[in-house]
Scaffold this motif. Structure first.
Motif: not given
Length: 189
Positions: A182-189
Motif C-alpha cells: 500500500q505504501k509503495s502504491r501511494e509513493q508511486g502515484a
C-alpha cells in the motif's frame, strides 16, 4: 465396564492395540490411547502392560521404551512384539519428539537419544523423512540436523496453541506485506 465383562470386546481391543504397535507405518496412536475402551485395560492384570506400551508409543521416547523392553521381555515375546522392530519405531518417534523440542539437532544429541552411534544418525533421519515424520536437512560438515517440520505425535492444547501462534504470525506477516504494498502504491502515484 464393557471391556471387563466381555471377553470378545477385550480381545478386539487387545488385537487393535497389538496391530497398531506392531505396524511399521502407524505412528499416531494418541487418539487410540485416549479411548475409554482402551483406558479400561489399564488396570487389567494380563493386559495392563499393553496399555503402558501404547502410552510409551504415543508419547514417550526410546529411553522409556528401552526400560519397558528390559523389564517386559516375556510380555513382548508372548504377544509376538519383536523388540527390534518396536525399538526401530520408537527411534523414529523419538526423532519427532526431538524435532519438536529444537529445530537444530546435533548428531551427538540425536545419537544419544536414539542410543546409536553418530555415524548412524543420517540413516535414522532419512528413515524419518521417508516415513513422512519430519522434514529436515542434514549439514554433514557441522554435524547438525535442521528440522523444518515434524508430524504431531499427539494433538492437545499445546499443539492448538502452537497452531494458533503460527496462524497469528502468518496473519501479521500478511498484514505487514499489505502495508508495504500500500505504501509503495501511494509513493508511486
Amino acid at each position: 465396564a464393557d471391556v471387563a465383562s466381555s471377553k470378545e470386546l477385550k480381545a478386539r481391543v487387545v488385537q487393535a492395540l497389538l496391530i497398531t504397535i506392531k505396524s511399521p507405518s502407524l505412528f499416531r496412536c494418541d487418539e487410540l490411547a485416549q479411548l475409554p475402551v482402551v483406558q479400561a485395560i489399564k488396570d487389567d492384570a494380563e493386559y495392563g502392560p499393553l496399555h503402558k506400551l501404547l502410552q510409551i508409543v504415543a508419547r514417550d521416547t526410546y529411553t522409556e521404551w528401552s526400560s519397558f523392553a528390559a523389564s517386559s521381555a516375556a510380555f513382548l515375546k508372548k504377544h509376538d512384539l519383536p523388540a527390534d522392530k518396536c525399538g526401530d519405531k520408537m527411534r523414529l518417534l523419538t526423532l519427532v519428539s526431538l524435532g519438536h523440542a529444537s529445530k537444530e539437532l546435533s548428531y551427538s544429541s540425536v545419537a544419544s537419544a536414539l542410543k546409536v552411534e553418530a555415524k548412524e544418525v543420517e540413516t535414522w533421519v532419512m528413515l524419518a523423512i521417508g516415513n513422512g515424520l519430519i522434514t529436515a536437512k542434514m549439514d554433514q560438515v557441522r554435524e547438525v540436523v535442521a528440522v523444518s517440520t515434524c508430524a504431531e505425535r499427539d494433538f492437545g492444547m499445546k499443539q492448538w496453541e502452537r497452531l494458533h501462534n503460527s496462524l497469528v504470525d502468518w496473519r501479521d506477516s500478511i498484514h505487514g506485506l499489505l502495508d508495504v504494498l500500500q505504501k509503495s502504491r501511494e509513493q508511486g502515484a
